[in-house]
Design a protein around this motif. Sequence first.
Motif, PDB file in Angstrom:
ATOM      1  N   LEU A  12       0.940  -1.409  -0.076  1.00 33.54           N
ATOM      2  CA  LEU A  12       0.084  -0.098  -0.110  1.00 33.54           C
ATOM      3  C   LEU A  12       0.779   1.339  -0.008  1.00 33.54           C
ATOM      4  O   LEU A  12       0.422   2.077  -0.681  1.00 33.54           O
ATOM      5  N   VAL A  13       2.068   1.258   0.808  1.00 30.22           N
ATOM      6  CA  VAL A  13       2.848   2.307   0.735  1.00 30.22           C
ATOM      7  C   VAL A  13       3.368   2.730  -0.628  1.00 30.22           C
ATOM      8  O   VAL A  13       3.632   3.985  -1.165  1.00 30.22           O
ATOM      9  N   THR A  70       3.145   9.832   3.464  1.00 30.72           N
ATOM     10  CA  THR A  70       3.329   8.425   4.035  1.00 30.72           C
ATOM     11  C   THR A  70       4.590   7.908   3.889  1.00 30.72           C
ATOM     12  O   THR A  70       5.213   8.120   2.768  1.00 30.72           O
ATOM     13  N   CYS A  86       5.168   4.198   8.243  1.00 30.82           N
ATOM     14  CA  CYS A  86       4.271   4.085   7.126  1.00 30.82           C
ATOM     15  C   CYS A  86       2.885   4.178   7.651  1.00 30.82           C
ATOM     16  O   CYS A  86       1.902   3.531   6.873  1.00 30.82           O
ATOM     17  N   VAL A 134      -6.724   2.141   8.130  1.00 31.84           N
ATOM     18  CA  VAL A 134      -7.646   1.442   7.055  1.00 31.84           C
ATOM     19  C   VAL A 134      -8.952   1.025   7.954  1.00 31.84           C
ATOM     20  O   VAL A 134      -8.676   0.570   9.013  1.00 31.84           O
ATOM     21  N   SER A 149       1.337   0.359   6.602  1.00 32.29           N
ATOM     22  CA  SER A 149       1.158   0.185   4.995  1.00 32.29           C
ATOM     23  C   SER A 149       2.326  -0.407   4.353  1.00 32.29           C
ATOM     24  O   SER A 149       1.976  -0.622   2.924  1.00 32.29           O
ATOM     25  N   THR A 196       1.103  -4.061   4.201  1.00 36.03           N
ATOM     26  CA  THR A 196      -0.417  -4.314   3.526  1.00 36.03           C
ATOM     27  C   THR A 196      -0.060  -4.244   2.441  1.00 36.03           C
ATOM     28  O   THR A 196       0.376  -3.358   1.462  1.00 36.03           O
ATOM     29  N   ALA A 210      -6.186  -3.689   0.258  1.00 35.76           N
ATOM     30  CA  ALA A 210      -6.540  -2.628   0.818  1.00 35.76           C
ATOM     31  C   ALA A 210      -7.719  -1.942   0.080  1.00 35.76           C
ATOM     32  O   ALA A 210      -8.434  -1.085   0.258  1.00 35.76           O
ATOM     33  N   ILE A 228      -9.289   4.301   3.183  1.00 29.41           N
ATOM     34  CA  ILE A 228      -7.632   4.522   3.884  1.00 29.41           C
ATOM     35  C   ILE A 228      -7.780   6.044   4.045  1.00 29.41           C
ATOM     36  O   ILE A 228      -8.070   6.992   3.334  1.00 29.41           O
ATOM     37  N   THR A 247      -4.890   8.843   4.949  1.00 27.02           N
ATOM     38  CA  THR A 247      -3.333   9.241   4.867  1.00 27.02           C
ATOM     39  C   THR A 247      -3.148  10.419   5.647  1.00 27.02           C
ATOM     40  O   THR A 247      -4.006  11.084   5.927  1.00 27.02           O
TER      41      THR A 247
END
Lengths: 163, 294
Positions: free
Chosen positions: A25-26, A38, A50, A54, A61, A64, A69, A74, A76
């Motif tokens: 995810l990041v 992030t 990170c 969620v 993240s 993940t 996701a 989400i 951030t």
Amino acid sequence: MPKVNVKLKVNGDPYEVAVNPSGTLVEVLREDLHLTGTKIGCQTGDCGACTVLVNGKSVCSCLTLAVEAQEKEIITIEGVGLSYDKLHPIQEAFINEGAIQCGYCTPGMVLSAKHLLDKNPNPSELQIRQALSGNLCRCTGYARIVKAIEVAGEKMKNPVKEK
Amino acid sequence: MSIPKFTYLAPKTLKEALIMRASHGSKSSIMAGGTDLLIKMGLRTLQPEFVIGLNSVPEIDYITLRPGGELAIGPMAKLSAVVEDAEVEKNFPALSEAASVTATVQIRNMGTLIGNICNASPSADNATPLMIYDTKVVIIRSDGERVVPIEEFFKGPGKSVLETGELVKEFLIPIPEKSTGSNYQKVSTRSKVDIAGICVSALLTLNNDGTVSKARIALGAVAPKPIRVVKAEKILTGKTPTKELFNDAAKIAREEASPISDMRASAEYRKAMVEVLTRRALDASLAAATKKKN
């Protein structure tokens, strides 16, 4: 390995991106959506740089998968503020209390603080420290961060009405 | 440290996951929370071609009381859900405590209880509490299921009785009798976030006359797998608890431990701490059981 199409809802905005199934995810937030607030730190779930929310829960993240996701809300650091030019009380308190130095841990710290204060508006100092157990800071030394979260908690309970 | 490429499979049922697992065998890994698996993949200690994610299987994220007095925990139940569950806190305080000191807030929001156990780490925080509560591990494969007592689940560091075509469907934990007390103790170098250097769980159930009707002691991080100290449990059963009796039980626990020295603690320190923590866990269990009995 073919890319897969992933639908993400980040800070209320819908996105559709083609990602590698191994994409975290990041990586997708930073490199595809250009949401670079992030940070990538240890990539082993220890440092918390990170951290994003969620479905309201703080997660790393970096651990993940973007494919997992999907269909989730989400949040951030870019979506924490009350509006584009209005910071969240936690962000304001971090600035006012001097809880930032290099800033690398700050987005994760702010999201962990939000995760805590959304559930528990009156945390004790111990509860704040426990809530930050997954966020490492190597420069400010935590005391000011803890103070900032105390101040933010107070402010979130008693918002001062602006004229 | 990027994660090596793989094909992501999203089964819609556990049965479908088993079929995928059966067809891809050791080229595949099952993923629940991913907090251990993705790190191992990043470090290249595991490089599955297929990752079977349980994330999209509905209705396996549960902690629920079953008729007949068993708590059932599903494979996607997160550690944070275990910590927040009122039934767990009331009936299984040692598990509640262990889950609350497993890793960090973020990891607890992602990682699952069953995943923590399937990794079969000798130092897994949650293994010893599950052992003192006589947890049953329900294992399914495509042609049936089997139930394994948790103390038989672990085979060695990272090894369990799980075979390639199998996965854990749920844990069943019987609610203890009323006059039962239990406790979890842990020592680690860097507060409680750290992996346990030594951990001990104990449980005592008292008869009306104050004698011990049931005793359980389990040790973590001091042997190649989490272990029960049956010898110590036996000397406690049927007796009236005294300081001397607990000292004897703690000494047996120390003898039964076969720790190694590593970066977390030396073998000598671990042995000494096993004795101390066993005594503390028994004292706390007795206090809790006595309170419930009266």
